[in-house]
Write a protein that holds these residues in place. Structure first.
Motif, PDB file in Angstrom:
ATOM      1  N   HIS A  27       0.804  -1.219   0.000  1.00 30.75           N
ATOM      2  CA  HIS A  27       0.000   0.000   0.000  1.00 30.75           C
ATOM      3  C   HIS A  27       0.843   1.279   0.000  1.00 30.75           C
ATOM      4  O   HIS A  27       0.319   2.350  -0.288  1.00 30.75           O
ATOM      5  CB  HIS A  27      -0.980  -0.006   1.165  1.00 30.75           C
ATOM      6  N   LEU A  28       2.112   1.149   0.294  1.00 25.69           N
ATOM      7  CA  LEU A  28       3.005   2.319   0.247  1.00 25.69           C
ATOM      8  C   LEU A  28       3.722   2.450  -1.093  1.00 25.69           C
ATOM      9  O   LEU A  28       4.443   3.414  -1.309  1.00 25.69           O
ATOM     10  CB  LEU A  28       4.031   2.244   1.384  1.00 25.69           C
ATOM     11  N   ARG A  29       3.506   1.502  -1.994  1.00 26.99           N
ATOM     12  CA  ARG A  29       4.243   1.498  -3.263  1.00 26.99           C
ATOM     13  C   ARG A  29       3.962   2.731  -4.116  1.00 26.99           C
ATOM     14  O   ARG A  29       4.798   3.147  -4.895  1.00 26.99           O
ATOM     15  CB  ARG A  29       3.967   0.220  -4.041  1.00 26.99           C
ATOM     16  N   SER A  30       2.770   3.306  -3.981  1.00 28.45           N
ATOM     17  CA  SER A  30       2.406   4.435  -4.848  1.00 28.45           C
ATOM     18  C   SER A  30       2.685   5.790  -4.215  1.00 28.45           C
ATOM     19  O   SER A  30       2.373   6.811  -4.820  1.00 28.45           O
ATOM     20  CB  SER A  30       0.928   4.326  -5.238  1.00 28.45           C
ATOM     21  N   GLY A  31       3.257   5.809  -3.029  1.00 28.78           N
ATOM     22  CA  GLY A  31       3.605   7.084  -2.413  1.00 28.78           C
ATOM     23  C   GLY A  31       3.327   7.095  -0.922  1.00 28.78           C
ATOM     24  O   GLY A  31       2.857   6.109  -0.355  1.00 28.78           O
ATOM     25  N   PRO A  32       3.630   8.224  -0.284  1.00 33.30           N
ATOM     26  CA  PRO A  32       3.469   8.334   1.169  1.00 33.30           C
ATOM     27  C   PRO A  32       2.020   8.132   1.602  1.00 33.30           C
ATOM     28  O   PRO A  32       1.091   8.477   0.866  1.00 33.30           O
ATOM     29  CB  PRO A  32       3.907   9.767   1.487  1.00 33.30           C
ATOM     30  N   ARG A  33       1.865   7.560   2.778  1.00 31.62           N
ATOM     31  CA  ARG A  33       0.541   7.355   3.362  1.00 31.62           C
ATOM     32  C   ARG A  33       0.591   7.736   4.836  1.00 31.62           C
ATOM     33  O   ARG A  33       1.583   7.490   5.514  1.00 31.62           O
ATOM     34  CB  ARG A  33       0.118   5.885   3.286  1.00 31.62           C
ATOM     35  N   ARG A  34      -0.525   8.267   5.300  1.00 33.00           N
ATOM     36  CA  ARG A  34      -0.657   8.568   6.719  1.00 33.00           C
ATOM     37  C   ARG A  34      -1.135   7.314   7.447  1.00 33.00           C
ATOM     38  O   ARG A  34      -1.660   6.380   6.839  1.00 33.00           O
ATOM     39  CB  ARG A  34      -1.621   9.735   6.908  1.00 33.00           C
ATOM     40  N   PHE A  35      -0.956   7.325   8.763  1.00 27.24           N
ATOM     41  CA  PHE A  35      -1.305   6.167   9.587  1.00 27.24           C
ATOM     42  C   PHE A  35      -2.766   5.741   9.372  1.00 27.24           C
ATOM     43  O   PHE A  35      -3.065   4.559   9.189  1.00 27.24           O
ATOM     44  CB  PHE A  35      -1.050   6.491  11.069  1.00 27.24           C
ATOM     45  N   GLY A  36      -3.670   6.695   9.408  1.00 28.81           N
ATOM     46  CA  GLY A  36      -5.096   6.387   9.239  1.00 28.81           C
ATOM     47  C   GLY A  36      -5.403   5.750   7.902  1.00 28.81           C
ATOM     48  O   GLY A  36      -6.262   4.862   7.803  1.00 28.81           O
ATOM     49  N   ASP A  37      -4.707   6.207   6.858  1.00 29.08           N
ATOM     50  CA  ASP A  37      -4.889   5.599   5.530  1.00 29.08           C
ATOM     51  C   ASP A  37      -4.472   4.127   5.562  1.00 29.08           C
ATOM     52  O   ASP A  37      -5.172   3.259   5.034  1.00 29.08           O
ATOM     53  CB  ASP A  37      -4.059   6.325   4.474  1.00 29.08           C
ATOM     54  N   LEU A  38      -3.310   3.868   6.165  1.00 29.65           N
ATOM     55  CA  LEU A  38      -2.817   2.491   6.229  1.00 29.65           C
ATOM     56  C   LEU A  38      -3.756   1.617   7.065  1.00 29.65           C
ATOM     57  O   LEU A  38      -4.015   0.470   6.717  1.00 29.65           O
ATOM     58  CB  LEU A  38      -1.399   2.456   6.802  1.00 29.65           C
ATOM     59  N   LYS A  39      -4.279   2.164   8.143  1.00 32.57           N
ATOM     60  CA  LYS A  39      -5.201   1.411   9.001  1.00 32.57           C
ATOM     61  C   LYS A  39      -6.435   0.979   8.207  1.00 32.57           C
ATOM     62  O   LYS A  39      -6.918  -0.138   8.358  1.00 32.57           O
ATOM     63  CB  LYS A  39      -5.601   2.284  10.201  1.00 32.57           C
ATOM     64  N   ARG A  40      -6.937   1.859   7.352  1.00 34.45           N
ATOM     65  CA  ARG A  40      -8.100   1.523   6.522  1.00 34.45           C
ATOM     66  C   ARG A  40      -7.736   0.530   5.414  1.00 34.45           C
ATOM     67  O   ARG A  40      -8.511  -0.375   5.099  1.00 34.45           O
ATOM     68  CB  ARG A  40      -8.680   2.782   5.883  1.00 34.45           C
ATOM     69  N   LEU A  41      -6.586   0.715   4.807  1.00 35.03           N
ATOM     70  CA  LEU A  41      -6.193  -0.116   3.664  1.00 35.03           C
ATOM     71  C   LEU A  41      -5.813  -1.546   4.065  1.00 35.03           C
ATOM     72  O   LEU A  41      -6.060  -2.488   3.309  1.00 35.03           O
ATOM     73  CB  LEU A  41      -5.022   0.537   2.920  1.00 35.03           C
ATOM     74  N   VAL A  42      -5.178  -1.694   5.214  1.00 35.45           N
ATOM     75  CA  VAL A  42      -4.736  -3.018   5.662  1.00 35.45           C
ATOM     76  C   VAL A  42      -5.843  -3.582   6.562  1.00 35.45           C
ATOM     77  O   VAL A  42      -5.783  -3.488   7.782  1.00 35.45           O
ATOM     78  CB  VAL A  42      -3.376  -2.942   6.387  1.00 35.45           C
ATOM     79  N   ALA A  43      -6.835  -4.152   5.930  1.00 39.71           N
ATOM     80  CA  ALA A  43      -8.029  -4.624   6.636  1.00 39.71           C
ATOM     81  C   ALA A  43      -7.678  -5.682   7.675  1.00 39.71           C
ATOM     82  O   ALA A  43      -6.930  -6.615   7.392  1.00 39.71           O
ATOM     83  CB  ALA A  43      -9.032  -5.185   5.631  1.00 39.71           C
ATOM     84  N   GLY A  44      -8.207  -5.487   8.881  1.00 44.07           N
ATOM     85  CA  GLY A  44      -8.042  -6.484   9.929  1.00 44.07           C
ATOM     86  C   GLY A  44      -6.880  -6.251  10.875  1.00 44.07           C
ATOM     87  O   GLY A  44      -6.785  -6.916  11.900  1.00 44.07           O
ATOM     88  N   ILE A  45      -6.004  -5.321  10.575  1.00 45.86           N
ATOM     89  CA  ILE A  45      -4.856  -5.083  11.440  1.00 45.86           C
ATOM     90  C   ILE A  45      -5.275  -4.181  12.602  1.00 45.86           C
ATOM     91  O   ILE A  45      -6.042  -3.236  12.423  1.00 45.86           O
ATOM     92  CB  ILE A  45      -3.665  -4.474  10.660  1.00 45.86           C
ATOM     93  N   SER A  46      -4.783  -4.485  13.792  1.00 44.34           N
ATOM     94  CA  SER A  46      -5.087  -3.639  14.943  1.00 44.34           C
ATOM     95  C   SER A  46      -4.141  -2.437  14.936  1.00 44.34           C
ATOM     96  O   SER A  46      -3.067  -2.466  14.322  1.00 44.34           O
ATOM     97  CB  SER A  46      -4.919  -4.419  16.248  1.00 44.34           C
ATOM     98  N   GLU A  47      -4.539  -1.410  15.628  1.00 43.54           N
ATOM     99  CA  GLU A  47      -3.713  -0.205  15.712  1.00 43.54           C
ATOM    100  C   GLU A  47      -2.361  -0.516  16.346  1.00 43.54           C
ATOM    101  O   GLU A  47      -1.316  -0.065  15.868  1.00 43.54           O
ATOM    102  CB  GLU A  47      -4.455   0.862  16.528  1.00 43.54           C
ATOM    103  N   LYS A  48      -2.375  -1.316  17.406  1.00 43.18           N
ATOM    104  CA  LYS A  48      -1.137  -1.681  18.109  1.00 43.18           C
ATOM    105  C   LYS A  48      -0.171  -2.413  17.173  1.00 43.18           C
ATOM    106  O   LYS A  48       1.027  -2.108  17.132  1.00 43.18           O
ATOM    107  CB  LYS A  48      -1.483  -2.558  19.309  1.00 43.18           C
TER     108      LYS A  48
END
Length: 126
Positions: A27-48
């Motif tokens: 999900h980072l291959r196309s450029g920078p991402r913020r934490f919230g973006d990654l949390k939404r994109l990586v379905a099922g991962i906990s914040e911790k």
């Protein structure tokens, strides 16, 4: 003295092994991402877990964490050239998974059903 392994897969897996790191990198291959973006994109991962995985990838030099020192806080993550070389190595695995998704899901479905029935049987009346 241990001989040098012929295959560097052990090194690759030590950097990006596990369930979540390859997905984060993808999900980072196309450029920078913020934490919230990654949390939404990586379905099922906990914040911790996401926090720990990002820290690990920053520590190995795969990602850079940019803190913009502003209010409200703004932080994003981006791949280093080293990290991008790892993503390029992962892309053929993405293609393989897409090509064989239906086959693998068909194999997993009976196993999930069997486990579900087994658990139901365990929770029934005695």
């Amino acid at each position: 003295m241990n001989p040098v392994p012929e295959c560097g897969l052990d090194v690759s897996l030590s950097v990006m092994g596990g369930k979540w790191k390859p997905l984060i990198l993808y999900h980072l291959r196309s450029g920078p991402r913020r934490f919230g973006d990654l949390k939404r994109l990586v379905a099922g991962i906990s914040e911790k877990v996401l926090i720990q995985q990002l820290r690990d990838l920053v520590a190995t030099g795969v990602l850079v964490r940019r803190d913009y020192q502003q209010v409200p806080p703004k932080v994003d993550y981006l791949l280093t050239p080293f990290g991008m070389s790892l993503v390029e190595a992962l892309l053929p695995l993405c293609d393989w998974g897409s090509l064989h998704r239906a086959r693998i899901e068909a194999l997993e479905a009976p196993l999930e059903g069997h486990a579900s029935k087994k658990l139901q049987g365990m929770s029934g009346p005695r």
